[in-house]
Scaffold this motif. Structure first.
Motif, PDB file in Angstrom:
ATOM      1  N   UNK A   1      11.474 -10.241  11.612  1.00 15.48           N
ATOM      2  CA  UNK A   1      10.569  -9.952  10.497  1.00 15.48           C
ATOM      3  C   UNK A   1      11.388  -9.397   9.328  1.00 15.48           C
ATOM      4  N   UNK A   2      11.186  -9.970   8.145  1.00 15.71           N
ATOM      5  CA  UNK A   2      11.929  -9.440   7.009  1.00 15.71           C
ATOM      6  C   UNK A   2      11.037  -8.477   6.237  1.00 15.71           C
ATOM      7  N   UNK A   3      11.522  -7.287   6.031  1.00 14.17           N
ATOM      8  CA  UNK A   3      10.709  -6.308   5.319  1.00 14.17           C
ATOM      9  C   UNK A   3      11.537  -5.676   4.214  1.00 14.17           C
ATOM     10  N   UNK A   4      10.905  -5.432   3.097  1.00  8.74           N
ATOM     11  CA  UNK A   4      11.582  -4.752   2.007  1.00  8.74           C
ATOM     12  C   UNK A   4      10.629  -3.698   1.481  1.00  8.74           C
ATOM     13  N   UNK A   5      10.767  -2.482   1.967  1.00 12.99           N
ATOM     14  CA  UNK A   5       9.838  -1.437   1.580  1.00 12.99           C
ATOM     15  C   UNK A   5      10.492  -0.442   0.634  1.00 12.99           C
ATOM     16  N   UNK A   6      11.509  -0.893  -0.089  1.00 12.70           N
ATOM     17  CA  UNK A   6      12.111  -0.020  -1.081  1.00 12.70           C
ATOM     18  C   UNK A   6      11.085   0.248  -2.170  1.00 12.70           C
ATOM     19  N   UNK A   7      11.198   1.362  -2.793  1.00 11.06           N
ATOM     20  CA  UNK A   7      10.200   1.754  -3.774  1.00 11.06           C
ATOM     21  C   UNK A   7      10.882   2.193  -5.049  1.00 11.06           C
ATOM     22  N   UNK A   8      10.278   1.830  -6.194  1.00 10.14           N
ATOM     23  CA  UNK A   8      10.850   2.175  -7.485  1.00 10.14           C
ATOM     24  C   UNK A   8      10.469   3.596  -7.873  1.00 10.14           C
ATOM     25  N   UNK A   9      10.455   3.874  -9.193  1.00  8.85           N
ATOM     26  CA  UNK A   9      10.138   5.231  -9.646  1.00  8.85           C
ATOM     27  C   UNK A   9       8.767   5.674  -9.146  1.00  8.85           C
ATOM     28  N   UNK A  10       8.639   6.967  -8.821  1.00  6.03           N
ATOM     29  CA  UNK A  10       7.377   7.492  -8.299  1.00  6.03           C
ATOM     30  C   UNK A  10       6.351   7.515  -9.417  1.00  6.03           C
ATOM     31  N   UNK A  11       5.137   7.161  -9.089  1.00  9.44           N
ATOM     32  CA  UNK A  11       4.087   7.049 -10.092  1.00  9.44           C
ATOM     33  C   UNK A  11       3.011   8.102  -9.880  1.00  9.44           C
ATOM     34  N   UNK A  12       2.313   8.348 -11.003  1.00  7.77           N
ATOM     35  CA  UNK A  12       1.179   9.278 -10.995  1.00  7.77           C
ATOM     36  C   UNK A  12      -0.080   8.411 -10.898  1.00  7.77           C
ATOM     37  N   UNK A  13      -0.802   8.560  -9.779  1.00  8.51           N
ATOM     38  CA  UNK A  13      -1.836   7.578  -9.439  1.00  8.51           C
ATOM     39  C   UNK A  13      -3.183   8.252  -9.197  1.00  8.51           C
ATOM     40  N   UNK A  14      -4.224   7.713  -9.831  1.00 12.45           N
ATOM     41  CA  UNK A  14      -5.593   8.106  -9.472  1.00 12.45           C
ATOM     42  C   UNK A  14      -6.147   7.022  -8.558  1.00 12.45           C
ATOM     43  N   UNK A  15      -6.636   7.434  -7.396  1.00 11.53           N
ATOM     44  CA  UNK A  15      -7.283   6.487  -6.482  1.00 11.53           C
ATOM     45  C   UNK A  15      -8.738   6.895  -6.349  1.00 11.53           C
ATOM     46  N   UNK A  16      -9.647   5.948  -6.486  1.00 13.10           N
ATOM     47  CA  UNK A  16     -11.066   6.259  -6.289  1.00 13.10           C
ATOM     48  C   UNK A  16     -11.489   5.788  -4.902  1.00 13.10           C
ATOM     49  N   UNK A  17     -12.434   6.485  -4.315  1.00 16.81           N
ATOM     50  CA  UNK A  17     -12.909   6.080  -2.985  1.00 16.81           C
ATOM     51  C   UNK A  17     -11.892   6.319  -1.888  1.00 16.81           C
ATOM     52  N   UNK A  18     -10.948   7.237  -2.158  1.00 14.01           N
ATOM     53  CA  UNK A  18      -9.872   7.480  -1.194  1.00 14.01           C
ATOM     54  C   UNK A  18     -10.312   8.212   0.063  1.00 14.01           C
ATOM     55  N   UNK A  19     -11.551   8.737   0.070  1.00 14.27           N
ATOM     56  CA  UNK A  19     -12.034   9.425   1.275  1.00 14.27           C
ATOM     57  C   UNK A  19     -12.623   8.445   2.289  1.00 14.27           C
ATOM     58  N   UNK A  20     -12.712   7.178   1.924  1.00 15.72           N
ATOM     59  CA  UNK A  20     -13.376   6.208   2.791  1.00 15.72           C
ATOM     60  C   UNK A  20     -12.482   5.697   3.912  1.00 15.72           C
ATOM     61  N   UNK A  21     -13.028   4.737   4.654  1.00 17.29           N
ATOM     62  CA  UNK A  21     -12.358   4.169   5.824  1.00 17.29           C
ATOM     63  C   UNK A  21     -10.979   3.612   5.454  1.00 17.29           C
ATOM     64  N   UNK A  22     -10.927   2.891   4.360  1.00 15.63           N
ATOM     65  CA  UNK A  22      -9.706   2.203   3.945  1.00 15.63           C
ATOM     66  C   UNK A  22      -8.795   3.139   3.152  1.00 15.63           C
ATOM     67  N   UNK A  23      -9.419   3.908   2.248  1.00 15.99           N
ATOM     68  CA  UNK A  23      -8.654   4.705   1.289  1.00 15.99           C
ATOM     69  C   UNK A  23      -7.713   5.696   1.931  1.00 15.99           C
ATOM     70  N   UNK A  24      -8.154   6.323   3.025  1.00 19.41           N
ATOM     71  CA  UNK A  24      -7.300   7.354   3.638  1.00 19.41           C
ATOM     72  C   UNK A  24      -5.967   6.770   4.112  1.00 19.41           C
ATOM     73  N   UNK A  25      -5.983   5.517   4.584  1.00 22.16           N
ATOM     74  CA  UNK A  25      -4.731   4.886   5.032  1.00 22.16           C
ATOM     75  C   UNK A  25      -3.883   4.443   3.838  1.00 22.16           C
ATOM     76  N   UNK A  26      -4.557   3.981   2.805  1.00 23.99           N
ATOM     77  CA  UNK A  26      -3.830   3.587   1.592  1.00 23.99           C
ATOM     78  C   UNK A  26      -3.133   4.817   1.012  1.00 23.99           C
ATOM     79  N   UNK A  27      -3.848   5.938   0.984  1.00 28.57           N
ATOM     80  CA  UNK A  27      -3.259   7.173   0.451  1.00 28.57           C
ATOM     81  C   UNK A  27      -2.039   7.581   1.271  1.00 28.57           C
ATOM     82  N   UNK A  28      -2.172   7.537   2.591  1.00 27.89           N
ATOM     83  CA  UNK A  28      -1.022   7.917   3.448  1.00 27.89           C
ATOM     84  C   UNK A  28       0.193   7.046   3.129  1.00 27.89           C
ATOM     85  N   UNK A  29      -0.046   5.752   2.966  1.00 29.65           N
ATOM     86  CA  UNK A  29       1.058   4.830   2.692  1.00 29.65           C
ATOM     87  C   UNK A  29       1.688   5.139   1.336  1.00 29.65           C
ATOM     88  N   UNK A  30       0.836   5.381   0.338  1.00 25.20           N
ATOM     89  CA  UNK A  30       1.377   5.629  -1.006  1.00 25.20           C
ATOM     90  C   UNK A  30       2.113   6.969  -1.065  1.00 25.20           C
TER      91      UNK A  30
END
Ligand SMILES: NC(=O)c1ccc[n+]([C@@H]2O[C@H](COP(=O)([O-])OP(=O)(O)OC[C@H]3O[C@@H](n4cnc5c(N)ncnc54)[C@H](O)[C@@H]3O)[C@@H](O)[C@H]2O)c1
Length: 325
Positions: A1-30
């Protein structure tokens, strides 16, 4: 499996709906990529590293304020109140028939309009919106209907009959209009609409995959495709890192189908189960490739999946064996 999870400059992000089923995992990843996050939701999030601003985003004034506020509460407020780099809009009602249809339509269309408008007018340069593969019309149809063709790409018609998917089509249309308007004004903004497949979260991986594998005939409604919630976070991170595309829609699914190993060749399954449905591109469906295509997200965003379900299954099978001993 080829993976490239390098990340550029850190960003300031507003996420809406982050308390939901999907959002909590997205937040952890970000967070794992080092981004700074404010969650905006009506309900709190059980993550001590992220502040939740409580807001009803169907109200335009609250949406404007949510995109122009501090990311933490402190006494005094020493942190500078800077414009966020990115807004990720997940908030909304994720299915028809949870609440009355008119409320689903009102909440999803008004909140997405309010966020898109506020972000554009406040000068936020990247807007990422949660659309859905239900826009292709099969998932919540009133009858058992067929996809128009395979693979399902971003060019496949979006003509749903249910209120939820229709609210997502409206959101995509509003997004395209704002992107066009701000480009015409010389203030370009990137707006990426993610047609997210059925999301599989780590806590329900075994349960959901078992159901896919035991009853494959039932899962045309998901296009025999899925997205791991953590890989949704990876797609979103690629959206954050990829600038200058203007308005785009992307299917967001993992690479492979959800069929049991004995039936796993995608073309063979589609030919036998959906003989009436035209196959437009055999190459795109080679091997076990999902009937819903993520080729565009790979090509334009550089997405590479990190959590293919067959590898994740090895983990829960190993866990079961350990527990039996
Ligand atoms: N779960 C899936 O399989 C799936 C698939 C495709 C797309 N999506 C989309 O992803 C997004 C998240 O889905 P989910 O499954 O996590 O849903 P969810 O219901 O678990 O989470 C949605 C969140 O939005 C918040 N919210 C709702 N209305 C709001 C409002 N007016 N103001 C502020 N916050 C509000 C809720 O409090 C909740 O925390 C939705 O937009 C959904 O349509 C989900």
């Amino acid at each position: 499996m080829s993976t490239d999870f390098t990340s550029g400059p850190k960003k300031r992000i507003v996420i809406t709906g982050g308390s939901g089923v999907v959002g909590r995992y997205v937040i952890q990843k970000l967070l794992s990529y080092g981004h700074e996050i404010l969650n905006v939701d009506q309900t709190p999030l059980d993550n001590p590293n992220v502040h939740t601003l409580k807001a009803d985003l169907t109200d335009g004034a609250q949406a404007f304020n949510a995109l122009s506020c501090h990311f933490q509460i402190s006494e005094p407020f020493l942190e500078e109140m800077r414009t966020p780099d990115v807004v990720i809009h997940l908030a909304g009602i994720p299915q028809p028939n949870r609440i009355p249809d008119n409320e689903t339509f009102r909440i999803n269309t008004l909140s997405s309009y309010a966020i898109i408008e506020a972000a554009c007018k406040l000068g936020i340069k990247k807007i990422i919106l949660a659309s859905s593969i239900t826009v292709y019309g099969v998932t919540y149809a009133e009858t058992n209907i067929s996809f128009p063709h395979f693979p399902i790409t971003e060019s496949t018609p979006t003509e749903p009959m249910d209120v939820y998917a229709t609210s997502k089509v409206c959101m995509e249309r509003v997004a395209a209009s704002f992107e066009k308007r701000f480009r015409a004004m010389g203030k370009p903004v990137d707006i990426y609409c993610l047609r997210i497949g059925a999301v599989v979260t780590p806590d329900r991986h075994q349960e959901v995959m078992t159901s896919y594998l035991e009853r494959p005939r039932e899962w045309k409604v998901h296009g025999w495709s899925y997205i791991d919630a953590r890989d949704l976070g990876n797609v979103i991170n690629r959206c954050i890192e990829t600038d200058g595309l203007g308005f785009e829609v992307f299917n967001v699914v993992n690479d492979e189908n959800t069929l049991p190993d004995g039936k796993a060749q995608t073309i063979d399954w589609l030919r036998s189960f959906c003989p009436e449905t035209e196959i437009l591109d055999e190459q795109a469906l080679r091997g076990q490739m999902a009937p819903i295509s993520n080729e565009k997200a790979k090509r334009l965003l550089g997405f590479r999946e990190e959590y293919p379900w067959r590898e994740e299954r090895r983990k829960w099978v190993a866990r079961e064996i350990r527990e039996e001993r």
